[in-house]
Design an enzyme around this catalytic site. Structure first.
Site, PDB file in Angstrom:
ATOM      1  N   ASP A 199       0.765  -1.085  -0.050  1.00  0.00           N
ATOM      2  CA  ASP A 199      -0.112   0.062  -0.039  1.00  0.00           C
ATOM      3  C   ASP A 199       0.848   1.114   0.161  1.00  0.00           C
ATOM      4  O   ASP A 199       2.079   0.938   0.522  1.00  0.00           O
ATOM      5  CB  ASP A 199      -0.925  -0.065   1.356  1.00  0.00           C
ATOM      6  CG  ASP A 199      -1.929   1.062   1.309  1.00  0.00           C
ATOM      7  OD1 ASP A 199      -2.542   1.386   0.209  1.00  0.00           O
ATOM      8  OD2 ASP A 199      -1.757   1.906   2.558  1.00  0.00           O
ATOM      9  N   ASP A 240       0.095   5.095   0.996  1.00  0.00           N
ATOM     10  CA  ASP A 240      -0.283   6.072   1.920  1.00  0.00           C
ATOM     11  C   ASP A 240      -0.068   5.356   3.155  1.00  0.00           C
ATOM     12  O   ASP A 240      -0.990   4.375   3.675  1.00  0.00           O
ATOM     13  CB  ASP A 240      -1.569   6.677   1.936  1.00  0.00           C
ATOM     14  CG  ASP A 240      -1.527   7.730   0.734  1.00  0.00           C
ATOM     15  OD1 ASP A 240      -0.480   8.205   0.213  1.00  0.00           O
ATOM     16  OD2 ASP A 240      -2.611   7.661   0.089  1.00  0.00           O
ATOM     17  N   ARG A 261     -11.106  -1.398  -6.348  1.00  0.00           N
ATOM     18  CA  ARG A 261     -10.772  -0.877  -5.164  1.00  0.00           C
ATOM     19  C   ARG A 261     -10.553  -1.847  -3.901  1.00  0.00           C
ATOM     20  O   ARG A 261     -11.428  -2.835  -3.706  1.00  0.00           O
ATOM     21  CB  ARG A 261     -12.042  -0.137  -4.843  1.00  0.00           C
ATOM     22  CG  ARG A 261     -11.599   0.867  -3.588  1.00  0.00           C
ATOM     23  CD  ARG A 261     -12.806   2.001  -3.399  1.00  0.00           C
ATOM     24  NE  ARG A 261     -12.248   2.680  -2.090  1.00  0.00           N
ATOM     25  CZ  ARG A 261     -11.634   3.820  -2.152  1.00  0.00           C
ATOM     26  NH1 ARG A 261     -10.797   4.167  -3.112  1.00  0.00           N
ATOM     27  NH2 ARG A 261     -11.186   4.540  -0.770  1.00  0.00           N
TER      28      ARG A 261
END
Length: 175
Positions: free
Chosen positions: A8, A10, A104
């Site tokens: 990932d 952030d 997503r």
């Protein structure tokens, strides 16, 4: 087949919701977390193909233009290059959080698409994230999962570390 390391962005590679930056919507908002560059270099040296898989709903919500995201990712690559660290590819979901798109996280499509394109054996790979959707995406894709951060009870991962560098140091070499 290769082993992959899906990260990932952030909260794993760069600061977010910190004193310096709330959200990363411009290249000047991008700051590598301490140890992230070294961690990715270590993962490269251990034989993993490293990928970034990131939800970027700010595009769909109108907070950021897609060209800004590309500029942010270019800055990330430049910052990582200073540590001789590299990322094979960056996959992102630009859709709004509740659009029910296939890409997503917690859905695994970004991971699965990268695995197919790069001949990655997901059973020998890892998904590293700082939120429950990251861990769920890795589980759905069939990777081992690593939760980094201090909210360990939030997700049911295979492994828990305070940060990416701690995990990278412990992570086994690819056979």
């Amino acid at each position: 087949m290769h082993a992959g390391m899906f990260l990932d962005r952030d909260g794993v590679i760069n600061e977010v919701l910190s004193e310096r930056v709330k959200f990363v919507n411009q290249p000047e908002d991008f700051y590598l977390l301490e140890g992230a560059g070294e961690a990715i270099r270590i993962l490269n040296e251990k034989g993993y193909k490293v990928f970034v898989v990131t939800n970027q709903g700010g595009i769909g919500l109108g907070y950021m233009e897609e060209e800004n995201l590309h500029a942010i990712h270019e800055k990330m690559r430049e910052d990582l290059a200073a540590y001789e660290a590299r990322v094979e590819e960056i996959a992102y979901c630009p859709h709004k959080p509740h659009d029910q798109c296939a890409c997503r996280k917690p859905k695994p499509k970004m991971i699965e698409d990268l695995a197919e394109a790069y001949d990655i054996d997901l059973s020998r790979s890892y998904m590293v994230g700082d939120r429950k959707p990251d861990i769920e995406a890795g589980q759905a894709a069939g990777t081992k999962t690593v939760y980094v951060g201090r909210r360990k009870k939030e997700a049911q991962a295979d492994l828990y570390y305070d940060d990416l560098l701690s995990f990278a140091r412990d992570c086994p070499h690819v056979l």
